[in-house]
Design an enzyme around this catalytic site. Structure first.
Site, PDB file in Angstrom:
ATOM      1  N   LYS A 128      74.946   9.534  17.104  1.00 43.48           N
ATOM      2  CA  LYS A 128      73.846   9.540  18.077  1.00 43.48           C
ATOM      3  C   LYS A 128      72.552  10.013  17.424  1.00 43.48           C
ATOM      4  CE  LYS A 128      75.492  12.590  20.959  1.00 43.48           C
ATOM      5  NZ  LYS A 128      76.784  13.005  20.435  1.00 43.48           N
ATOM      6  N   ARG A 188      85.229  20.352  21.075  1.00 39.46           N
ATOM      7  CA  ARG A 188      84.092  19.516  21.480  1.00 39.46           C
ATOM      8  C   ARG A 188      84.571  18.112  21.861  1.00 39.46           C
ATOM      9  NH1 ARG A 188      81.220  21.026  16.842  1.00 39.46           N
ATOM     10  NH2 ARG A 188      80.220  19.016  16.593  1.00 39.46           N
ATOM     11  N   ARG A 201      81.016  16.797   7.462  1.00 41.90           N
ATOM     12  CA  ARG A 201      79.660  17.271   7.752  1.00 41.90           C
ATOM     13  C   ARG A 201      79.660  18.788   7.568  1.00 41.90           C
ATOM     14  NH1 ARG A 201      77.466  15.365  13.601  1.00 41.90           N
ATOM     15  NH2 ARG A 201      78.280  17.328  14.338  1.00 41.90           N
ATOM     16  N   ARG A 254      75.252  15.005  29.431  1.00 41.47           N
ATOM     17  CA  ARG A 254      76.624  14.990  28.933  1.00 41.47           C
ATOM     18  C   ARG A 254      77.630  14.958  30.072  1.00 41.47           C
ATOM     19  NH1 ARG A 254      75.482  17.200  23.591  1.00 41.47           N
ATOM     20  NH2 ARG A 254      77.417  17.423  22.467  1.00 41.47           N
ATOM     21  N   ARG A 301      77.925  21.347   9.299  1.00 46.55           N
ATOM     22  CA  ARG A 301      77.165  22.079  10.312  1.00 46.55           C
ATOM     23  C   ARG A 301      77.960  23.304  10.737  1.00 46.55           C
ATOM     24  NH1 ARG A 301      75.461  18.505  15.293  1.00 46.55           N
ATOM     25  NH2 ARG A 301      76.920  19.807  16.426  1.00 46.55           N
TER      26      ARG A 301
HETATM   27  P1  ADP Z   1      77.703  17.174  19.080  1.00 44.08           P
HETATM   28  O1  ADP Z   1      77.321  15.880  19.724  1.00 44.08           O
HETATM   29  O2  ADP Z   1      78.223  17.020  17.701  1.00 44.08           O
HETATM   30  O3  ADP Z   1      78.583  18.045  19.957  1.00 44.08           O
HETATM   31  P2  ADP Z   1      75.112  18.383  19.613  1.00 44.08           P
HETATM   32  O4  ADP Z   1      74.149  18.786  18.550  1.00 44.08           O
HETATM   33  O5  ADP Z   1      74.697  17.299  20.536  1.00 44.08           O
HETATM   34  O6  ADP Z   1      76.418  18.026  18.808  1.00 44.08           O
HETATM   35  O7  ADP Z   1      75.515  19.654  20.512  1.00 44.08           O
HETATM   36  C1  ADP Z   1      75.954  20.855  19.923  1.00 44.08           C
HETATM   37  C2  ADP Z   1      76.316  21.849  21.017  1.00 44.08           C
HETATM   38  O8  ADP Z   1      75.148  22.134  21.834  1.00 44.08           O
HETATM   39  C3  ADP Z   1      77.372  21.384  22.007  1.00 44.08           C
HETATM   40  O9  ADP Z   1      78.673  21.590  21.531  1.00 44.08           O
HETATM   41  C4  ADP Z   1      77.029  22.246  23.233  1.00 44.08           C
HETATM   42  O10 ADP Z   1      77.521  23.560  23.072  1.00 44.08           O
HETATM   43  C5  ADP Z   1      75.514  22.320  23.199  1.00 44.08           C
HETATM   44  N1  ADP Z   1      74.890  21.231  23.988  1.00 44.08           N
HETATM   45  C6  ADP Z   1      74.118  20.221  23.519  1.00 44.08           C
HETATM   46  N2  ADP Z   1      73.727  19.404  24.510  1.00 44.08           N
HETATM   47  C7  ADP Z   1      74.267  19.900  25.650  1.00 44.08           C
HETATM   48  C8  ADP Z   1      74.247  19.480  27.006  1.00 44.08           C
HETATM   49  N3  ADP Z   1      73.603  18.385  27.406  1.00 44.08           N
HETATM   50  N4  ADP Z   1      74.938  20.221  27.905  1.00 44.08           N
HETATM   51  C9  ADP Z   1      75.585  21.326  27.536  1.00 44.08           C
HETATM   52  N5  ADP Z   1      75.660  21.769  26.272  1.00 44.08           N
HETATM   53  C10 ADP Z   1      75.011  21.075  25.318  1.00 44.08           C
END
Ligand code: ADP
Length: 269
Positions: free
Chosen positions: A76, A203, A190, A151, A192
């Site tokens: 994404k 996740r 990755r 999400r 991170r």
């Molecule tokens: P990934 O898609 O790999 O999980 P992101 O960078 O999108 O990585 O998100 C990392 C973390 O940030 C998530 O695991 C969550 O804890 C938090 N997060 C991000 N976006 C949201 C969201 N829309 N709602 C709730 N938590 C979020």
């Protein structure tokens, strides 16, 4: 083991209190802006957006307002950056916003840390507030690419309400779809901080639980485009752009009707 050391999270078991708006607002202003795109290097899509800007009232309807949906590791972020640059709109990634706040040990970061470290979702009210405020920024006037938000169906409906208030409805929801085995390999490669094996598993589990209702939400509104996320990233960008153009060329009522027909035939089977 906690992958992030410097910042202590809010105590487990305590109710999470949303940071007061002025503080959150201050965090928001310190976020890195989306990519700056020079006018001279304008792609056809970017020229299209800028021409629409010049057209004045009503012209903004031709801006790009999309959300990217997909499991962790689906790509994404990569596609969001490319699409945002190509269409000259900001890329808004909720995960980046949280990580940046965790790294700076801000009040928002202290609250978010425990969720990120556990691979759980940050509570809706916090995320919705942050995105709602971000969308009111002047650089979102002609659109945005949202990455990692919404999400869940409640987040999607909060986003629709916010965009209705702003008079700028969403154009499309792009779902990038990748098999779990491939995702696991990508994430393991990755580096991170929240990509520990346990967090990755959680996740993916959290994603699976909330994704179906989210896709259904957008499908019923005629906004969903599902795309196979495996392949060369450049080809994938072209595929997404083509699907977007295709989707945006058809009136929303027509898209809804075809979704209804498809759903009715599934139910009638
Ligand atoms: P990934 O898609 O790999 O999980 P992101 O960078 O999108 O990585 O998100 C990392 C973390 O940030 C998530 O695991 C969550 O804890 C938090 N997060 C991000 N976006 C949201 C969201 N829309 N709602 C709730 N938590 C979020």
């Amino acid at each position: 083991m906690s992958p992030r050391q410097p910042c202590r999270s809010a105590e487990p078991g305590r109710r999470v209190v949303r940071p007061p708006p002025p503080t959150v607002r201050a965090e928001r202003h310190s976020l890195a802006p989306g990519p700056q795109v020079s006018c001279s290097a304008a792609s056809p899509e970017l020229r299209w957006t800028r021409e629409a800007e010049r057209r004045g009232p009503g012209g903004a309807d031709r801006a790009l307002r999309i959300v990217l949906i997909g499991p962790p590791g689906a790509g994404k972020g990569t596609q969001a950056v490319r699409l945002a640059a190509r269409f000259g709109v900001p890329h808004i990634a909720t995960g980046d916003i949280f990580r940046s706040n965790v790294d700076r040990c801000t009040p928002l970061g202290r609250v978010a840390k425990r969720y990120l470290d556990g691979g759980e979702l940050v509570p809706d009210d916090i995320v919705i507030d942050i995105v709602s405020e971000r969308l009111a920024e002047p650089d979102c006037r002609h659109g945005f690419v949202l990455d990692g938000f919404p999400r869940s169906a409640p987040q999607a409906s909060a986003l629709s309400r916010r965009l209705d208030e702003l008079g700028t409805p969403l154009h499309a929801a792009i779902s990038l779809e990748v098999q779990e085995e491939e995702l696991f390999q990508r994430l393991a490669a990755r580096a991170r901080a929240d990509d520990t094996e346990q967090t990755i598993r959680n996740r993916l589990r959290v994603f699976a639980a909330s994704n179906h209702p989210l896709l259904r939400y957008y499908e019923q509104r005629g906004l969903l485009a599902r795309i196979d996320g495996v392949g060369n990233p450049d080809d994938l960008t072209e595929l997404v752009v083509a699907r977007l153009k295709d989707l945006m060329a058809r009136p929303i009522t027509e898209r809804r009707r075809s979704t209804e027909v498809a759903l009715a035939s599934i139910v009638g089977r």
